[in-house]
Design a protein around this motif. Structure first.
Motif, PDB file in Angstrom:
ATOM      1  N   GLN A 206     149.556  33.690 101.270  1.00 38.30           N
ATOM      2  CA  GLN A 206     149.043  33.155 102.520  1.00 38.30           C
ATOM      3  C   GLN A 206     147.673  33.765 102.798  1.00 38.30           C
ATOM      4  O   GLN A 206     147.540  34.984 102.892  1.00 38.30           O
ATOM      5  CB  GLN A 206     149.996  33.473 103.656  1.00 38.30           C
ATOM      6  CG  GLN A 206     149.545  32.926 104.999  1.00 38.30           C
ATOM      7  CD  GLN A 206     150.514  33.275 106.107  1.00 38.30           C
ATOM      8  OE1 GLN A 206     151.511  33.969 105.874  1.00 38.30           O
ATOM      9  NE2 GLN A 206     150.237  32.836 107.300  1.00 38.30           N
ATOM     10  N   VAL A 207     146.670  32.922 102.941  1.00 37.01           N
ATOM     11  CA  VAL A 207     145.314  33.394 103.188  1.00 37.01           C
ATOM     12  C   VAL A 207     145.175  33.803 104.650  1.00 37.01           C
ATOM     13  O   VAL A 207     145.549  33.051 105.548  1.00 37.01           O
ATOM     14  CB  VAL A 207     144.289  32.298 102.864  1.00 37.01           C
ATOM     15  CG1 VAL A 207     142.897  32.716 103.303  1.00 37.01           C
ATOM     16  CG2 VAL A 207     144.311  31.973 101.375  1.00 37.01           C
ATOM     17  N   GLN A 208     144.669  35.005 104.862  1.00 33.25           N
ATOM     18  CA  GLN A 208     144.415  35.478 106.222  1.00 33.25           C
ATOM     19  C   GLN A 208     143.078  36.196 106.262  1.00 33.25           C
ATOM     20  O   GLN A 208     142.701  36.892 105.307  1.00 33.25           O
ATOM     21  CB  GLN A 208     145.525  36.418 106.698  1.00 33.25           C
ATOM     22  CG  GLN A 208     146.833  35.706 106.999  1.00 33.25           C
ATOM     23  CD  GLN A 208     147.852  36.617 107.668  1.00 33.25           C
ATOM     24  OE1 GLN A 208     147.963  37.787 107.325  1.00 33.25           O
ATOM     25  NE2 GLN A 208     148.593  36.082 108.622  1.00 33.25           N
TER      26      GLN A 208
ATOM     27  N   ASN B 165     137.518  26.368 104.525  1.00 35.51           N
ATOM     28  CA  ASN B 165     138.953  26.102 104.560  1.00 35.51           C
ATOM     29  C   ASN B 165     139.749  27.011 105.503  1.00 35.51           C
ATOM     30  O   ASN B 165     140.712  26.577 106.120  1.00 35.51           O
ATOM     31  CB  ASN B 165     139.548  26.241 103.156  1.00 35.51           C
ATOM     32  CG  ASN B 165     138.872  25.330 102.156  1.00 35.51           C
ATOM     33  OD1 ASN B 165     137.782  25.619 101.670  1.00 35.51           O
ATOM     34  ND2 ASN B 165     139.512  24.223 101.835  1.00 35.51           N
ATOM     35  N   TYR B 166     139.368  28.276 105.530  1.00 31.18           N
ATOM     36  CA  TYR B 166     140.158  29.277 106.248  1.00 31.18           C
ATOM     37  C   TYR B 166     139.262  30.018 107.241  1.00 31.18           C
ATOM     38  O   TYR B 166     138.123  30.339 106.930  1.00 31.18           O
ATOM     39  CB  TYR B 166     140.797  30.266 105.269  1.00 31.18           C
ATOM     40  CG  TYR B 166     141.597  29.606 104.194  1.00 31.18           C
ATOM     41  CD1 TYR B 166     141.078  29.432 102.912  1.00 31.18           C
ATOM     42  CD2 TYR B 166     142.885  29.141 104.444  1.00 31.18           C
ATOM     43  CE1 TYR B 166     141.815  28.812 101.919  1.00 31.18           C
ATOM     44  CE2 TYR B 166     143.631  28.524 103.453  1.00 31.18           C
ATOM     45  CZ  TYR B 166     143.084  28.361 102.195  1.00 31.18           C
ATOM     46  OH  TYR B 166     143.813  27.746 101.226  1.00 31.18           O
ATOM     47  N   TRP B 167     139.859  30.330 108.411  1.00 27.66           N
ATOM     48  CA  TRP B 167     139.101  30.956 109.487  1.00 27.66           C
ATOM     49  C   TRP B 167     139.872  32.117 110.093  1.00 27.66           C
ATOM     50  O   TRP B 167     141.102  32.077 110.191  1.00 27.66           O
ATOM     51  CB  TRP B 167     138.803  29.931 110.585  1.00 27.66           C
ATOM     52  CG  TRP B 167     137.838  28.877 110.147  1.00 27.66           C
ATOM     53  CD1 TRP B 167     138.126  27.725 109.464  1.00 27.66           C
ATOM     54  CD2 TRP B 167     136.426  28.897 110.325  1.00 27.66           C
ATOM     55  NE1 TRP B 167     136.973  27.019 109.209  1.00 27.66           N
ATOM     56  CE2 TRP B 167     135.909  27.727 109.728  1.00 27.66           C
ATOM     57  CE3 TRP B 167     135.532  29.781 110.929  1.00 27.66           C
ATOM     58  CZ2 TRP B 167     134.543  27.410 109.728  1.00 27.66           C
ATOM     59  CZ3 TRP B 167     134.186  29.471 110.931  1.00 27.66           C
ATOM     60  CH2 TRP B 167     133.706  28.298 110.342  1.00 27.66           C
ATOM     61  N   GLY B 168     139.119  33.130 110.511  1.00 31.06           N
ATOM     62  CA  GLY B 168     139.706  34.188 111.308  1.00 31.06           C
ATOM     63  C   GLY B 168     139.745  33.785 112.769  1.00 31.06           C
ATOM     64  O   GLY B 168     139.313  32.690 113.138  1.00 31.06           O
ATOM     65  N   GLN B 169     140.230  34.705 113.600  1.00 38.17           N
ATOM     66  CA  GLN B 169     140.418  34.390 115.022  1.00 38.17           C
ATOM     67  C   GLN B 169     139.149  34.600 115.837  1.00 38.17           C
ATOM     68  O   GLN B 169     139.068  34.148 116.978  1.00 38.17           O
ATOM     69  CB  GLN B 169     141.549  35.255 115.597  1.00 38.17           C
ATOM     70  CG  GLN B 169     141.143  36.652 116.032  1.00 38.17           C
ATOM     71  CD  GLN B 169     140.824  37.586 114.882  1.00 38.17           C
ATOM     72  OE1 GLN B 169     141.105  37.284 113.718  1.00 38.17           O
ATOM     73  NE2 GLN B 169     140.239  38.734 115.201  1.00 38.17           N
ATOM     74  N   GLY B 170     138.171  35.287 115.279  1.00 42.48           N
ATOM     75  CA  GLY B 170     136.905  35.502 115.961  1.00 42.48           C
ATOM     76  C   GLY B 170     136.838  36.834 116.690  1.00 42.48           C
ATOM     77  O   GLY B 170     137.863  37.393 117.085  1.00 42.48           O
ATOM     78  N   THR B 171     135.617  37.333 116.850  1.00 48.58           N
ATOM     79  CA  THR B 171     135.387  38.556 117.611  1.00 48.58           C
ATOM     80  C   THR B 171     134.131  38.360 118.459  1.00 48.58           C
ATOM     81  O   THR B 171     133.133  37.816 117.987  1.00 48.58           O
ATOM     82  CB  THR B 171     135.257  39.772 116.673  1.00 48.58           C
ATOM     83  OG1 THR B 171     135.145  40.970 117.445  1.00 48.58           O
ATOM     84  CG2 THR B 171     134.044  39.675 115.747  1.00 48.58           C
TER      85      THR B 171
END
Length: 127
Positions: A1-3, A115-121
């Motif tokens: 799972q990409v995180q 394709n994949y994103w973090g939640q942001g800061t």
């Protein structure tokens, strides 16, 4: 799972510095391009800096050239964004994103291709 997990944002005065981190899991950096993007209220998401998985080459938006530096630590599977000489117009939510590396290098100007994103800061530059 990409995180992807970003950290390092905060409040800084104009002219100050911050270092953002993007910790990746579920894949190795050699096979993925990583990009830092930002989005200010009422504005479209824009590419800031990107690094190619294939060879580590980097790309920077004109607005941050000479001030921001993207780098990676393959042993830690982490990508960094060193931000110096920060300006109020750098205020935004900063996201890291990943896409399988391919020919032509990272699509740093096309956030919708990632394709994949973090939640942001959140980064706020203010006196």
């Amino acid at each position: 799972q990409v995180q992807l997990l970003e950290s390092g944002g905060g409040l800084v005065q104009p002219g100050g510095s911050l270092r953002l981190s993007c910790a990746a899991s579920g894949f190795t950096l050699d096979y993925y391009d990583i990009g830092w993007f930002r989005q200010a209220p009422g504005k479209e998401r824009e590419g800031v800096s990107c690094i190619a998985g294939r060879d580590g080459s980097t790309y920077n938006a004109d607005s941050v050239k000479g001030r921001f530096t993207i780098s990676r630590d393959n042993a830690k599977n982490t990508v960094y964004l060193q931000m110096n000489s920060l300006k109020p117009e750098d205020t935004a939510v900063y996201y890291c994103a990943a896409a399988p590396t391919g020919l032509g290098g990272p699509k740093c100007s096309s956030w919708y291709l990632w394709n994949y994103w973090g939640q942001g800061t959140q980064v706020t530059v203010s006196s």
